[in-house]
Scaffold this motif. Structure first.
Motif, PDB file in Angstrom:
ATOM      1  N   GLY A 139       0.571  41.563  30.747  1.00  0.00           N
ATOM      2  CA  GLY A 139      -0.791  41.653  30.258  1.00  0.00           C
ATOM      3  C   GLY A 139      -1.753  40.893  31.144  1.00  0.00           C
ATOM      4  O   GLY A 139      -1.366  40.379  32.214  1.00  0.00           O
ATOM      5  N   PRO A 140      -3.009  40.788  30.738  1.00  0.00           N
ATOM      6  CA  PRO A 140      -4.013  40.079  31.558  1.00  0.00           C
ATOM      7  C   PRO A 140      -3.651  38.635  31.862  1.00  0.00           C
ATOM      8  O   PRO A 140      -4.027  38.098  32.910  1.00  0.00           O
ATOM      9  N   GLY A 143      -0.642  37.585  32.357  1.00  0.00           N
ATOM     10  CA  GLY A 143       0.615  37.556  33.099  1.00  0.00           C
ATOM     11  C   GLY A 143       1.853  37.617  32.228  1.00  0.00           C
ATOM     12  O   GLY A 143       2.953  37.814  32.736  1.00  0.00           O
ATOM     13  N   ARG A 144       1.682  37.435  30.930  1.00  0.00           N
ATOM     14  CA  ARG A 144       2.824  37.488  30.017  1.00  0.00           C
ATOM     15  C   ARG A 144       3.218  38.946  29.791  1.00  0.00           C
ATOM     16  O   ARG A 144       2.371  39.822  29.639  1.00  0.00           O
ATOM     17  N   ILE A 145       4.512  39.223  29.753  1.00  0.00           N
ATOM     18  CA  ILE A 145       4.994  40.589  29.483  1.00  0.00           C
ATOM     19  C   ILE A 145       4.576  40.971  28.061  1.00  0.00           C
ATOM     20  O   ILE A 145       4.922  40.286  27.086  1.00  0.00           O
ATOM     21  N   ASP A 146       3.816  42.047  27.938  1.00  0.00           N
ATOM     22  CA  ASP A 146       3.375  42.446  26.599  1.00  0.00           C
ATOM     23  C   ASP A 146       3.793  43.860  26.213  1.00  0.00           C
ATOM     24  O   ASP A 146       3.391  44.360  25.163  1.00  0.00           O
ATOM     25  N   GLY A 147       4.595  44.506  27.045  1.00  0.00           N
ATOM     26  CA  GLY A 147       5.061  45.844  26.695  1.00  0.00           C
ATOM     27  C   GLY A 147       6.136  46.329  27.638  1.00  0.00           C
ATOM     28  O   GLY A 147       6.357  45.763  28.717  1.00  0.00           O
ATOM     29  N   VAL A 148       6.840  47.375  27.225  1.00  0.00           N
ATOM     30  CA  VAL A 148       7.857  48.004  28.065  1.00  0.00           C
ATOM     31  C   VAL A 148       7.833  49.507  27.811  1.00  0.00           C
ATOM     32  O   VAL A 148       7.708  49.954  26.676  1.00  0.00           O
ATOM     33  N   THR A 149       7.921  50.272  28.898  1.00  0.00           N
ATOM     34  CA  THR A 149       8.002  51.729  28.802  1.00  0.00           C
ATOM     35  C   THR A 149       9.381  52.172  29.253  1.00  0.00           C
ATOM     36  O   THR A 149       9.837  51.821  30.346  1.00  0.00           O
ATOM     37  N   LEU A 150      10.052  52.928  28.397  1.00  0.00           N
ATOM     38  CA  LEU A 150      11.355  53.495  28.728  1.00  0.00           C
ATOM     39  C   LEU A 150      11.128  54.923  29.188  1.00  0.00           C
ATOM     40  O   LEU A 150      10.746  55.784  28.391  1.00  0.00           O
ATOM     41  N   THR A 151      11.335  55.187  30.472  1.00  0.00           N
ATOM     42  CA  THR A 151      10.927  56.482  31.030  1.00  0.00           C
ATOM     43  C   THR A 151      11.666  57.650  30.384  1.00  0.00           C
ATOM     44  O   THR A 151      11.083  58.720  30.186  1.00  0.00           O
ATOM     45  N   PHE A 203       6.660  50.557  24.165  1.00  0.00           N
ATOM     46  CA  PHE A 203       6.864  49.616  23.071  1.00  0.00           C
ATOM     47  C   PHE A 203       5.976  48.399  23.329  1.00  0.00           C
ATOM     48  O   PHE A 203       5.960  47.856  24.443  1.00  0.00           O
ATOM     49  N   THR A 204       5.264  47.950  22.312  1.00  0.00           N
ATOM     50  CA  THR A 204       4.352  46.819  22.425  1.00  0.00           C
ATOM     51  C   THR A 204       5.030  45.562  21.893  1.00  0.00           C
ATOM     52  O   THR A 204       5.638  45.581  20.805  1.00  0.00           O
ATOM     53  N   ARG A 205       4.897  44.482  22.655  1.00  0.00           N
ATOM     54  CA  ARG A 205       5.555  43.234  22.267  1.00  0.00           C
ATOM     55  C   ARG A 205       4.837  42.586  21.103  1.00  0.00           C
ATOM     56  O   ARG A 205       3.599  42.575  21.021  1.00  0.00           O
ATOM     57  N   GLY A 206       5.631  42.036  20.183  1.00  0.00           N
ATOM     58  CA  GLY A 206       5.062  41.320  19.054  1.00  0.00           C
ATOM     59  C   GLY A 206       4.540  39.964  19.465  1.00  0.00           C
ATOM     60  O   GLY A 206       4.803  39.468  20.563  1.00  0.00           O
ATOM     61  N   ALA A 207       3.831  39.349  18.556  1.00  0.00           N
ATOM     62  CA  ALA A 207       3.241  38.026  18.843  1.00  0.00           C
ATOM     63  C   ALA A 207       4.332  36.986  19.030  1.00  0.00           C
ATOM     64  O   ALA A 207       5.387  37.045  18.416  1.00  0.00           O
TER      65      ALA A 207
END
Length: 545
Positions: free
Chosen positions: A520-521, A523-531, A541-545
């Motif tokens: 994210g803005p 620098g923390r990983i905030d999501g992952v896309t499984l192709t 998929f969006t990362r939870g808090a």
């Protein structure tokens, strides 16, 4: 055996190819697919119908073809090694051939016979449309009724389509749902109750102006008909069709198939040091898409089904299915294949049937079934000749059932098969499996290292696929997703920076896939896309808090 393959051929591509190729015996060998529009506002096609031909085959011609079936089947088995085959032929309301060949499971002596139960994959569809025709015939529903009238929770992405999609739309694959919609949820183990409500997240093609082979769109049509009849789908099938026809080996429940002592296991063909071998490696539970692909049956039972079809809904002197309701399943509803060569003909989809016209102008009905995990089936009818054939195999789809059935019709018409049907289907299906180069199969020459693995761990979520957990163990990452009661875990392999790879699974697996983590803005990983799961834009998929 395991239910979790790491790499197999692409299910939707094979199924779509089989759907088109099964029409080749109609005299059109140009097999490109098309989504050309058919101008329909109700169930009936507005395309002009050819004049009705008279029967052209005599009893002697059919007897000649029946006499060649043993050698036709044995030749196909010899050339392919497919473990087991069962065939039945109906002519003028009589079962004139019913036989099994080979074994139910490689390495075991139990032989296939006419009562051996096979998983029939999409041959489930014409059986399902006949069951729904029974509900239509009782005036409980009409083919043109919107399904939402009977299933208020039904929803697709476009409100207009939701309000108007009919049983005929869903069961002729013209609702706009793309090929494979919902299939990846099934591969992960989600059930029907989870999958059907999430079809409203799937993008849509043109409503009533496109053909896309959708198992779960079809399933929704069957389930809504059962809702209207106030029965479960399994009970409706038993009361409407299996009971009246004495189809005692047929069921839409996977647990019933598993309980059968005389059942054929599914097989895949794998290359090894000593050549290709057939192996019974996988289980295929199709309960989630039962009306579209969950039927198990024997050729003895299916011969009774063919008698009903050729008898316009009458069986043993009793009108089991209303003839007008059944006839709607046999007519063109959607353009399936626009000819690309002079002299070729348009091909159509009815309601659970491929519909075509052969060189003699005769209506031909057929449907194939294919599980990439190891089953291939075909049923084909020439109604004006009162002739039908069904072939089941317990091997991966390489064209055997289509070749047997086409060779039989060819022999009936011409005295012998005039085309190498197995060569034709085998070549065409092999071509349909060809895939473009997979970028994840080869590591980059100078990959960037990933971040500390803890940067990726945590819980992510998707409105379509549900929660996904990324965990670290023994210095490696793994992701876990799917239904909580039977989740699937995928080990991740570092590929390049924040991108990892994993092996796709299931009926629709395509090999190695990417897991692309996104900062994210801050620098923390905030999501992952499984192709692999992002084929329709639903795999982030969006990362939870």
């Amino acid at each position: 055996m395991t239910t979790r393959p790491s790499r197999i051929h692409r299910g939707p591509v094979v199924l779509a190819a089989v759907a088109v190729l099964a029409l080749a015996a109609a005299g059109c060998t140009d097999t490109a697919t098309s989504s050309s529009a058919v101008p329909t506002s109700g169930t009936r096609s507005l395309l002009p119908q050819p004049p009705g031909p008279t029967a052209r085959l005599g009893e002697q011609q059919v007897d000649t073809a029946v006499g060649q079936l043993d050698s036709i089947v044995q030749d196909a088995m010899s050339r392919t090694g497919v473990p087991g085959v069962a065939v039945a032929v109906v002519y003028r309301d009589q079962v004139v051939y019913s036989k099994g060949f080979g074994v139910r499971e490689v390495g075991k002596p139990d032989a296939v016979d006419p009562d051996t139960v096979f998983q029939v994959a999409s041959v489930s569809k014409p059986v399902a449309s006949t069951i729904v025709a029974g509900v239509v015939g009782r005036k409980t529903i009409a083919w043109d009724d919107p399904v939402i009238k009977y299933n208020p929770s039904f929803s697709l992405r476009d409100p207009f389509v939701t309000a108007n999609a009919s049983f005929a739309d869903l069961m002729s694959h013209r609702s706009g749902l793309y090929t494979g919609a919902g299939d990846l949820l099934e591969d992960l183990g989600f059930d029907q109750d989870y999958i059907l409500p999430r079809l409203n997240q799937q993008p849509l093609d043109a409503f009533r102006a496109s053909y896309n082979y959708s198992n779960f769109g079809y399933t929704e049509g069957g389930v809504a008909a059962a809702d209207a009849a106030k029965q479960s789908w399994d009970a409706l099938a038993q009361d409407t069709l299996f009971g009246p026809l004495g189809m005692t080996s047929s069921s839409y429940e996977h647990s019933v198939y598993e309980s059968r002592p005389n059942k054929a296991l599914i097989h895949v063909r794998e290359d090894g040091a000593n050549g290709a071998t057939w192996q019974a490696k996988y289980l295929r539970d199709a309960d989630a898409e039962a009306p579209a692909g969950g039927l198990s049956s024997s050729v003895r039972d299916m011969a009774q089904f063919i008698r009903l079809q050729l008898g316009a809904g009458k069986f043993g002197g009793t009108q089991v299915i209303d003839p007008a309701a059944l006839q709607e399943t046999h007519i063109p509803h959607q353009d399936l294949h626009t000819p690309q060569q002079p002299g070729a003909r348009t091909q159509f989809y009815g309601l659970g049937w491929n519909v075509s016209y052969d060189d003699q102008g005769r209506l031909r009905l057929d449907h194939s079934g294919a599980f990439a995990l190891g089953a291939a089936t075909n049923v084909a009818l020439l109604p004006v000749e009162q002739l039908g054939i069904v072939t089941f195999t317990n091997g991966y789809p390489i064209g055997v059932p289509e070749a047997v059935n086409n060779a039989f019709f060819d022999a009936a018409q011409n005295g012998r098969p005039t085309v190498d049907w197995l060569g034709f289907y085998g070549k065409a299906l092999a071509a349909s499996e060809e895939q473009p180069p997979n970028p994840y199969d080869t590591a980059p020459a100078h990959p960037k290292p990933p971040q500390a693995l803890t940067a990726y761990t945590g819980t992510y979520d998707s409105p379509y696929y549900g929660p996904l957990t990324v965990a670290e163990g023994n210095g490696k990452l793994q992701i876990t997703m799917g239904p909580p009661e039977k989740p699937t875990t995928f080990p991740l392999t570092a590929y390049d920076g924040d991108t990892f790879t994993f092996a796709s699974i299931g009926e629709n697996a395509t090999g190695t896939s990417g897991a692309i983590f996104k900062p994210g803005p801050d620098g923390r990983i905030d999501g992952v896309t499984l192709t692999f799961y992002d084929q329709r834009g639903l795999g982030t998929f969006t990362r939870g808090a």
